[in-house]
Design a protein around this motif. Structure first.
Motif, PDB file in Angstrom:
ATOM      1  N   ASN A 212      -5.637   3.517   6.185  1.00 59.70           N
ATOM      2  CA  ASN A 212      -4.291   2.937   6.244  1.00 59.70           C
ATOM      3  C   ASN A 212      -4.164   1.934   7.391  1.00 59.70           C
ATOM      4  O   ASN A 212      -3.648   0.826   7.217  1.00 59.70           O
ATOM      5  CB  ASN A 212      -3.254   4.045   6.415  1.00 59.70           C
ATOM      6  CG  ASN A 212      -3.322   5.073   5.316  1.00 59.70           C
ATOM      7  OD1 ASN A 212      -3.742   4.785   4.195  1.00 59.70           O
ATOM      8  ND2 ASN A 212      -2.909   6.298   5.615  1.00 59.70           N
TER       9      ASN A 212
ATOM     10  N   ASP B 183       2.785  10.002   0.431  1.00 57.08           N
ATOM     11  CA  ASP B 183       3.062   8.684  -0.117  1.00 57.08           C
ATOM     12  C   ASP B 183       3.597   8.772  -1.540  1.00 57.08           C
ATOM     13  O   ASP B 183       3.795   9.868  -2.082  1.00 57.08           O
ATOM     14  CB  ASP B 183       1.830   7.769  -0.014  1.00 57.08           C
ATOM     15  CG  ASP B 183       0.706   8.143  -0.979  1.00 57.08           C
ATOM     16  OD1 ASP B 183       0.942   8.907  -1.927  1.00 57.08           O
ATOM     17  OD2 ASP B 183      -0.423   7.638  -0.785  1.00 57.08           O
TER      18      ASP B 183
ATOM     19  N   HIS C 243       0.869  -1.178   0.000  1.00 57.68           N
ATOM     20  CA  HIS C 243       0.000   0.000   0.000  1.00 57.68           C
ATOM     21  C   HIS C 243       0.902   1.224   0.000  1.00 57.68           C
ATOM     22  O   HIS C 243       1.814   1.333   0.827  1.00 57.68           O
ATOM     23  CB  HIS C 243      -0.886  -0.014   1.247  1.00 57.68           C
ATOM     24  CG  HIS C 243      -1.929   1.048   1.279  1.00 57.68           C
ATOM     25  ND1 HIS C 243      -1.615   2.387   1.383  1.00 57.68           N
ATOM     26  CD2 HIS C 243      -3.286   0.983   1.204  1.00 57.68           C
ATOM     27  CE1 HIS C 243      -2.731   3.095   1.396  1.00 57.68           C
ATOM     28  NE2 HIS C 243      -3.762   2.264   1.272  1.00 57.68           N
TER      29      HIS C 243
ATOM     30  N   ALA D 163       0.782   4.302   1.057  1.00 61.51           N
ATOM     31  CA  ALA D 163       0.934   5.060   2.297  1.00 61.51           C
ATOM     32  C   ALA D 163       1.708   4.259   3.336  1.00 61.51           C
ATOM     33  O   ALA D 163       2.609   4.787   4.007  1.00 61.51           O
ATOM     34  CB  ALA D 163      -0.434   5.456   2.844  1.00 61.51           C
ATOM     35  N   VAL D 164       1.379   2.977   3.475  1.00 55.90           N
ATOM     36  CA  VAL D 164       2.073   2.143   4.452  1.00 55.90           C
ATOM     37  C   VAL D 164       3.537   1.975   4.050  1.00 55.90           C
ATOM     38  O   VAL D 164       4.441   2.064   4.885  1.00 55.90           O
ATOM     39  CB  VAL D 164       1.378   0.777   4.592  1.00 55.90           C
ATOM     40  CG1 VAL D 164       2.073  -0.062   5.661  1.00 55.90           C
ATOM     41  CG2 VAL D 164      -0.103   0.948   4.934  1.00 55.90           C
TER      42      VAL D 164
ATOM     43  N   GLU E 268      -5.124   0.120  -4.899  1.00 56.37           N
ATOM     44  CA  GLU E 268      -4.050   0.618  -4.041  1.00 56.37           C
ATOM     45  C   GLU E 268      -2.738  -0.138  -4.170  1.00 56.37           C
ATOM     46  O   GLU E 268      -1.671   0.471  -4.205  1.00 56.37           O
ATOM     47  CB  GLU E 268      -4.501   0.602  -2.568  1.00 56.37           C
ATOM     48  CG  GLU E 268      -5.611   1.588  -2.243  1.00 56.37           C
ATOM     49  CD  GLU E 268      -5.149   3.044  -2.311  1.00 56.37           C
ATOM     50  OE1 GLU E 268      -3.927   3.298  -2.347  1.00 56.37           O
ATOM     51  OE2 GLU E 268      -6.022   3.927  -2.337  1.00 56.37           O
TER      52      GLU E 268
ATOM     53  N   TYR F 143      -0.435  11.311   4.082  1.00 61.87           N
ATOM     54  CA  TYR F 143      -0.878  10.156   4.853  1.00 61.87           C
ATOM     55  C   TYR F 143      -0.543  10.346   6.317  1.00 61.87           C
ATOM     56  O   TYR F 143       0.336  11.134   6.691  1.00 61.87           O
ATOM     57  CB  TYR F 143      -0.221   8.860   4.353  1.00 61.87           C
ATOM     58  CG  TYR F 143       1.238   8.718   4.744  1.00 61.87           C
ATOM     59  CD1 TYR F 143       1.618   8.220   5.990  1.00 61.87           C
ATOM     60  CD2 TYR F 143       2.255   9.114   3.869  1.00 61.87           C
ATOM     61  CE1 TYR F 143       2.952   8.105   6.355  1.00 61.87           C
ATOM     62  CE2 TYR F 143       3.589   9.005   4.228  1.00 61.87           C
ATOM     63  CZ  TYR F 143       3.930   8.502   5.471  1.00 61.87           C
ATOM     64  OH  TYR F 143       5.253   8.405   5.833  1.00 61.87           O
TER      65      TYR F 143
ATOM     66  N   TRP G  39      -6.077  -1.309   6.792  1.00 57.37           N
ATOM     67  CA  TRP G  39      -5.472  -2.213   5.821  1.00 57.37           C
ATOM     68  C   TRP G  39      -4.334  -3.010   6.444  1.00 57.37           C
ATOM     69  O   TRP G  39      -4.193  -4.218   6.186  1.00 57.37           O
ATOM     70  CB  TRP G  39      -4.969  -1.458   4.589  1.00 57.37           C
ATOM     71  CG  TRP G  39      -4.200  -2.351   3.657  1.00 57.37           C
ATOM     72  CD1 TRP G  39      -2.866  -2.312   3.379  1.00 57.37           C
ATOM     73  CD2 TRP G  39      -4.733  -3.448   2.899  1.00 57.37           C
ATOM     74  NE1 TRP G  39      -2.520  -3.315   2.506  1.00 57.37           N
ATOM     75  CE2 TRP G  39      -3.653  -4.039   2.192  1.00 57.37           C
ATOM     76  CE3 TRP G  39      -6.008  -3.998   2.761  1.00 57.37           C
ATOM     77  CZ2 TRP G  39      -3.816  -5.135   1.358  1.00 57.37           C
ATOM     78  CZ3 TRP G  39      -6.172  -5.106   1.929  1.00 57.37           C
ATOM     79  CH2 TRP G  39      -5.081  -5.655   1.229  1.00 57.37           C
TER      80      TRP G  39
END
Length: 298
Positions: free
Chosen positions: A121, A108, A52, A54-55, A189, A114, A124
């Protein structure tokens, strides 16, 4: 399965609220989350998390997985075990993780702002565990779950989410709601982020273990240049293979029929050998102690 940074915070969180209960003693997670076979599945969930954007950006910027990989892994594993086997400590561990993530923010890879605790986020990161447990079980644990067992596993995973501070409104509450959400995340995503690529690379340098008995550390350090290449290849093989096929396809990770046959062969061996081990070897320490407490009368 969190964005471990290595720091700690003592800021109070959720004072006065009733703590959510961990998954039930004797449930599905009680049986599988502390089994040593879970160690093979965690890298798959982690890779799905960091795929992902953002992660992946948060882990790339804030995580200590490059500078302290063994410490990071040890802390993350202990945290995940507390969610299931920690009893009253489970909710406190959830509060600690939320405090830890409050300063993780940025932009991100798609140019979007983010924050680690943004519901989309944070949810997920938690959600990835369910499809990985479900998929890997057929290889490592036993037969595939029945529909009723899948529902039970998902209900228990929702309880873990509440421990982590995920509101019910931010996670699908039924399997019928989960799978459309999951497929949408894969389609919209997930991508091969820099961190996902790094975690599945055989070329990522990892120092020799700095945990465990002192008597083993020196031999491991000396033999590490020889031991690490096959370990890295196996890590990539297990990470990609135990990931649900639709997730690996969405991320763009290759998988062949020959690799699938090897994974099935490995699974057959694991399913025979691990149940024969004594409990002290089969279960991780927190799980083993919790199981012993649960068996005590009164």
């Amino acid at each position: 399965m969190t964005w471990e940074t290595g720091g700690k915070s003592e800021e109070p969180d959720g004072a006065g609220r009733r703590d959510p209960a961990p998954p039930p003693v004797g449930g599905i997670l009680w049986s599988v989350a502390g089994d040593i076979r879970v160690l093979l599945t965690l890298p798959s969930a982690l890779t799905m998390q960091v795929a992902h954007p953002a992660v992946g950006a948060g882990v790339d910027t804030y995580s200590v997985f490059r500078t302290d990989p063994w410490g990071r892994g040890e802390r993350s594993l202990r945290s995940a075990q507390l969610w299931v086997y920690g009893g009253e400590e489970a909710a406190e561990e959830g509060r600690r993780l939320r405090r830890l993530h409050r300063t993780i923010q940025g932009t991100d890879t798609r140019g979007r702002p983010y924050h680690a605790l943004m519901p989309a986020n944070y949810a997920w990161v938690h959600a990835t565990g369910f499809p990985v447990f479900r998929h890997a079980s057929a290889y490592l644990q036993r037969r595939p779950y029945t529909p009723a067992e899948e529902r039970q596993l998902y209900a228990e995973w929702l309880r873990v989410g509440r421990i982590l501070g995920i509101h019910d409104r931010d996670m699908p509450q039924t399997l019928e709601e989960f799978w459309p959400y999951y497929r949408r995340m894969l389609a919209e995503e997930l991508e091969l982020t820099a961190v996902a690529d790094e975690l599945t690379s055989v070329d990522r340098p990892v120092p020799p273990p700095d945990r465990g008995p002192l008597a083993l550390r020196l031999p491991l350090r000396l033999l590490w240049p020889v031991l690490f290449p096959p370990i890295a290849r196996f890590r990539r093989f297990a990470t990609i293979g135990l990931m649900p096929p639709d997730a690996r396809e969405a991320i763009g990770l290759p998988w062949t029929d020959a690799q699938e046959r090897r994974l099935r062969a490995l699974g057959r061996v694991v399913r025979v050998v691990v149940p024969l081990l004594p409990e002290r070897l089969r279960y991780l320490p927190l799980a083993r102690r919790a199981r012993a407490r649960a068996r005590r009368p009164g």
